[in-house]
Design a protein around this motif. Structure first.
Motif, PDB file in Angstrom:
ATOM      1  N   PHE A 140     -63.538  78.361 -19.019  1.00 30.04           N
ATOM      2  CA  PHE A 140     -62.939  77.030 -19.031  1.00 30.04           C
ATOM      3  C   PHE A 140     -62.968  76.444 -20.436  1.00 30.04           C
ATOM      4  CE2 PHE A 140     -64.500  77.607 -14.660  1.00 30.04           C
ATOM      5  CZ  PHE A 140     -63.335  77.350 -13.953  1.00 30.04           C
ATOM      6  N   LEU A 141     -62.776  77.291 -21.426  1.00 30.69           N
ATOM      7  CA  LEU A 141     -62.802  76.843 -22.816  1.00 30.69           C
ATOM      8  C   LEU A 141     -61.666  75.871 -23.093  1.00 30.69           C
ATOM      9  CD1 LEU A 141     -63.492  80.280 -24.536  1.00 30.69           C
ATOM     10  CD2 LEU A 141     -65.137  78.437 -24.146  1.00 30.69           C
ATOM     11  N   SER A 142     -61.933  74.883 -23.934  1.00 30.40           N
ATOM     12  CA  SER A 142     -60.923  73.890 -24.298  1.00 30.40           C
ATOM     13  C   SER A 142     -60.896  73.732 -25.813  1.00 30.40           C
ATOM     14  CB  SER A 142     -61.237  72.547 -23.621  1.00 30.40           C
ATOM     15  OG  SER A 142     -62.532  72.112 -23.968  1.00 30.40           O
ATOM     16  N   GLY A 143     -60.023  72.849 -26.291  1.00 28.18           N
ATOM     17  CA  GLY A 143     -59.891  72.670 -27.729  1.00 28.18           C
ATOM     18  C   GLY A 143     -58.982  73.717 -28.332  1.00 28.18           C
ATOM     19  N   SER A 144     -59.048  73.868 -29.627  1.00 24.01           N
ATOM     20  CA  SER A 144     -58.149  74.778 -30.337  1.00 24.01           C
ATOM     21  C   SER A 144     -58.872  76.057 -30.754  1.00 24.01           C
ATOM     22  CB  SER A 144     -57.577  74.086 -31.575  1.00 24.01           C
ATOM     23  OG  SER A 144     -58.634  73.663 -32.429  1.00 24.01           O
ATOM     24  N   ILE A 145     -58.099  77.017 -31.233  1.00 20.63           N
ATOM     25  CA  ILE A 145     -58.651  78.267 -31.749  1.00 20.63           C
ATOM     26  C   ILE A 145     -59.032  78.037 -33.210  1.00 20.63           C
ATOM     27  CG2 ILE A 145     -58.207  80.699 -32.233  1.00 20.63           C
ATOM     28  CD1 ILE A 145     -56.083  80.628 -30.023  1.00 20.63           C
ATOM     29  N   PRO A 146     -60.308  78.118 -33.565  1.00 20.59           N
ATOM     30  CA  PRO A 146     -60.722  77.855 -34.945  1.00 20.59           C
ATOM     31  C   PRO A 146     -60.074  78.830 -35.937  1.00 20.59           C
ATOM     32  CG  PRO A 146     -62.623  77.880 -33.481  1.00 20.59           C
ATOM     33  CD  PRO A 146     -61.462  78.413 -32.688  1.00 20.59           C
ATOM     34  N   PRO A 147     -59.535  78.320 -37.046  1.00 23.08           N
ATOM     35  CA  PRO A 147     -58.971  79.210 -38.062  1.00 23.08           C
ATOM     36  C   PRO A 147     -59.994  80.188 -38.626  1.00 23.08           C
ATOM     37  CG  PRO A 147     -58.328  76.922 -38.463  1.00 23.08           C
ATOM     38  CD  PRO A 147     -59.358  76.903 -37.380  1.00 23.08           C
ATOM     39  N   THR A 148     -61.288  79.877 -38.461  1.00 26.52           N
ATOM     40  CA  THR A 148     -62.340  80.739 -39.003  1.00 26.52           C
ATOM     41  C   THR A 148     -62.395  82.102 -38.319  1.00 26.52           C
ATOM     42  OG1 THR A 148     -63.823  79.450 -37.570  1.00 26.52           O
ATOM     43  CG2 THR A 148     -63.854  78.943 -39.909  1.00 26.52           C
ATOM     44  N   PHE A 149     -61.702  82.276 -37.188  1.00 22.03           N
ATOM     45  CA  PHE A 149     -61.599  83.614 -36.608  1.00 22.03           C
ATOM     46  C   PHE A 149     -60.975  84.580 -37.616  1.00 22.03           C
ATOM     47  CE2 PHE A 149     -62.308  81.950 -32.275  1.00 22.03           C
ATOM     48  CZ  PHE A 149     -63.074  82.990 -31.756  1.00 22.03           C
ATOM     49  N   GLY A 150     -60.144  84.061 -38.492  1.00 17.69           N
ATOM     50  CA  GLY A 150     -59.489  84.898 -39.496  1.00 17.69           C
ATOM     51  C   GLY A 150     -60.436  85.489 -40.519  1.00 17.69           C
ATOM     52  N   GLU A 151     -61.706  85.057 -40.510  1.00 19.27           N
ATOM     53  CA  GLU A 151     -62.704  85.583 -41.445  1.00 19.27           C
ATOM     54  C   GLU A 151     -63.436  86.803 -40.884  1.00 19.27           C
ATOM     55  OE1 GLU A 151     -65.283  82.334 -42.493  1.00 19.27           O
ATOM     56  OE2 GLU A 151     -63.606  80.946 -42.751  1.00 19.27           O
ATOM     57  N   LEU A 160     -59.007  85.735 -25.450  1.00 17.81           N
ATOM     58  CA  LEU A 160     -59.291  84.365 -25.044  1.00 17.81           C
ATOM     59  C   LEU A 160     -58.366  83.941 -23.904  1.00 17.81           C
ATOM     60  CD1 LEU A 160     -59.599  82.831 -28.634  1.00 17.81           C
ATOM     61  CD2 LEU A 160     -61.463  83.558 -27.136  1.00 17.81           C
ATOM     62  N   SER A 161     -57.824  84.902 -23.190  1.00 18.95           N
ATOM     63  CA  SER A 161     -56.868  84.623 -22.123  1.00 18.95           C
ATOM     64  C   SER A 161     -57.491  83.809 -20.994  1.00 18.95           C
ATOM     65  CB  SER A 161     -56.325  85.933 -21.544  1.00 18.95           C
ATOM     66  OG  SER A 161     -55.535  86.608 -22.489  1.00 18.95           O
ATOM     67  N   SER A 162     -56.610  83.105 -20.263  1.00 20.61           N
ATOM     68  CA  SER A 162     -57.013  82.349 -19.071  1.00 20.61           C
ATOM     69  C   SER A 162     -58.133  81.359 -19.352  1.00 20.61           C
ATOM     70  CB  SER A 162     -57.421  83.315 -17.945  1.00 20.61           C
ATOM     71  OG  SER A 162     -56.327  84.108 -17.561  1.00 20.61           O
ATOM     72  N   ASN A 163     -57.859  80.449 -20.280  1.00 20.40           N
ATOM     73  CA  ASN A 163     -58.720  79.323 -20.582  1.00 20.40           C
ATOM     74  C   ASN A 163     -57.860  78.070 -20.636  1.00 20.40           C
ATOM     75  OD1 ASN A 163     -61.708  80.052 -21.165  1.00 20.40           O
ATOM     76  ND2 ASN A 163     -60.582  81.701 -22.175  1.00 20.40           N
ATOM     77  N   ASN A 164     -58.370  77.020 -21.236  1.00 19.60           N
ATOM     78  CA  ASN A 164     -57.612  75.781 -21.389  1.00 19.60           C
ATOM     79  C   ASN A 164     -57.406  75.436 -22.862  1.00 19.60           C
ATOM     80  OD1 ASN A 164     -57.566  75.234 -18.523  1.00 19.60           O
ATOM     81  ND2 ASN A 164     -59.721  74.674 -18.692  1.00 19.60           N
ATOM     82  N   LEU A 165     -57.232  76.458 -23.676  1.00 19.87           N
ATOM     83  CA  LEU A 165     -57.063  76.253 -25.112  1.00 19.87           C
ATOM     84  C   LEU A 165     -55.709  75.636 -25.409  1.00 19.87           C
ATOM     85  CD1 LEU A 165     -58.553  79.650 -26.278  1.00 19.87           C
ATOM     86  CD2 LEU A 165     -59.666  77.409 -26.395  1.00 19.87           C
ATOM     87  N   ASN A 187     -52.841  79.951 -21.525  1.00 22.15           N
ATOM     88  CA  ASN A 187     -53.492  78.798 -22.127  1.00 22.15           C
ATOM     89  C   ASN A 187     -52.440  77.702 -22.272  1.00 22.15           C
ATOM     90  OD1 ASN A 187     -56.462  79.284 -22.988  1.00 22.15           O
ATOM     91  ND2 ASN A 187     -55.451  81.198 -23.557  1.00 22.15           N
ATOM     92  N   ASN A 188     -52.674  76.766 -23.148  1.00 24.02           N
ATOM     93  CA  ASN A 188     -51.691  75.715 -23.419  1.00 24.02           C
ATOM     94  C   ASN A 188     -51.300  75.728 -24.895  1.00 24.02           C
ATOM     95  OD1 ASN A 188     -51.609  74.392 -20.744  1.00 24.02           O
ATOM     96  ND2 ASN A 188     -53.759  73.951 -21.174  1.00 24.02           N
ATOM     97  N   LEU A 189     -51.186  76.913 -25.453  1.00 26.55           N
ATOM     98  CA  LEU A 189     -50.865  77.045 -26.872  1.00 26.55           C
ATOM     99  C   LEU A 189     -49.410  76.672 -27.121  1.00 26.55           C
ATOM    100  CD1 LEU A 189     -52.731  80.408 -27.505  1.00 26.55           C
ATOM    101  CD2 LEU A 189     -53.536  78.094 -28.031  1.00 26.55           C
ATOM    102  N   GLU A 190     -49.159  76.066 -28.275  1.00 23.77           N
ATOM    103  CA  GLU A 190     -47.805  75.627 -28.614  1.00 23.77           C
ATOM    104  C   GLU A 190     -47.485  75.993 -30.052  1.00 23.77           C
ATOM    105  OE1 GLU A 190     -48.066  71.486 -27.819  1.00 23.77           O
ATOM    106  OE2 GLU A 190     -49.358  71.053 -29.525  1.00 23.77           O
ATOM    107  N   GLY A 191     -46.318  75.576 -30.502  1.00 30.24           N
ATOM    108  CA  GLY A 191     -45.896  75.919 -31.853  1.00 30.24           C
ATOM    109  C   GLY A 191     -45.315  77.311 -31.921  1.00 30.24           C
TER     110      GLY A 191
END
Length: 287
Positions: A140-151, A160-165, A187-191
């Motif tokens: 049930f994760l929420s919020g955004s995907i941190p750009p720091t994953f790119g590190e 990260l499938s099937s969450n509320n991101l 999820n609820n990703l946009e853009g």
């Protein structure tokens, strides 16, 4: 000879430090250890505890996959600084991720899928430089995907499938040149999809379906020569031109809302179901 015989077993079965042992006991109590499918006997040696792997007197692995853990993860988990594998998938873990989980800088595999964990992903995840697998689908994760994953330059699997991101897919994901599987399904990703994802030359599976992504499919997708599974259906894309430049023979699974493309892949008949329910359900016990 007498000294060697006497000291040998003592070295082999040396217990871990009190700091690491207390972190394990915290995990036991905070997740209702007495109710686990296979509980630990706290009165016995740690080396006998199910799923605990020791090396050189340190805890390097915890595998309690599908063991009926119910409760929250303790903050003291971050004390296990030698931990390389943590698999607590398919349990009933609730609450949020401990903020100190980012202190597990030796961790290579983190599997927490199929739990009930809420809250946001840690902004400091980029500190976990050794990570190769980060899997938290079906929580049930929420919020955004941190750009720091790119590190996380060693990352091979991010699910990260099937969450509320929500929010966008960070451009920094394109830095993960060793990535082989990316799952952001449901999820609820946009853009728009970042064009930098065209840098993921090792990517074999990309599942972005059931979001609110829009814009055009990047022309850089034509660079994804290793891609075998692509699922982007149930989004809001304006154009699929970028897909037309891809080699149609490379795919095993291809799902999109652009019906004019789909007939080109109909010679391969496979049951197409969500990656979160298929690929990752049978988890290796060593992870």
């Amino acid at each position: 000879m007498i000294f060697l015989c006497a000291s040998g077993p003592t070295f082999s079965y040396a217990e871990v430090s009190q700091k690491e042992k207390s972190a394990l006991i915290d995990l036991f109590h905070s997740t209702n250890g007495s109710g686990w499918t296979t509980p630990w006997d706290l009165n016995t040696s740690i080396s006998t505890w199910k799923g605990v792997e020791l090396k050189d007197g340190h805890v390097v692995g915890i595998n309690l996959f599908r063991n009926n853990l119910q409760g929250v993860l303790p903050e003291s988990l971050g004390r296990l600084k030698y931990l390389t594998h943590l698999n607590l998938a398919f349990n009933g873990i609730t609450g949020v991720l401990p903020k100190d989980i980012v202190k597990l800088k030796s961790l290579k595999v983190l599997r927490l899928e199929m739990n009930r964990i809420k809250g946001s992903l840690p902004l400091g995840v980029g500190q976990m430089k050794e990570l190769e697998v980060f899997s938290m689908f079906n929580n049930f994760l929420s919020g955004s995907i941190p750009p720091t994953f790119g590190e996380l330059e060693n990352l091979k699997e991010l699910n990260l499938s099937s969450n509320n991101l929500k929010g966008i897919i960070p451009n920094s994901i394109g830095n993960l040149t060793k990535l082989e599987a990316l799952g952001l399904f449901e999820n609820n990703l946009e853009g728009s999809i970042p064009q930098e994802m065209g840098n993921l030359g090792q990517l074999r599976e990309l599942v972005l379906s059931n979001n609110q992504l829009g814009g055009e499919i990047p022309a850089e997708f034509s660079q994804l020569a290793s891609l075998k599974i692509l699922q982007i259906q149930n989004n809001r894309f304006d154009s699929y031109t970028g897909l037309k430049q891809m080699d149609t023979k490379q795919f095993l699974v291809f799902d999109t809302d652009e019906k004019t493309l789909n007939p080109r892949f109909n010679d391969i008949q496979l049951q197409r179901t969500r990656m979160a329910d298929t690929k990752f359900e049978d988890v290796d016990d060593n992870e």
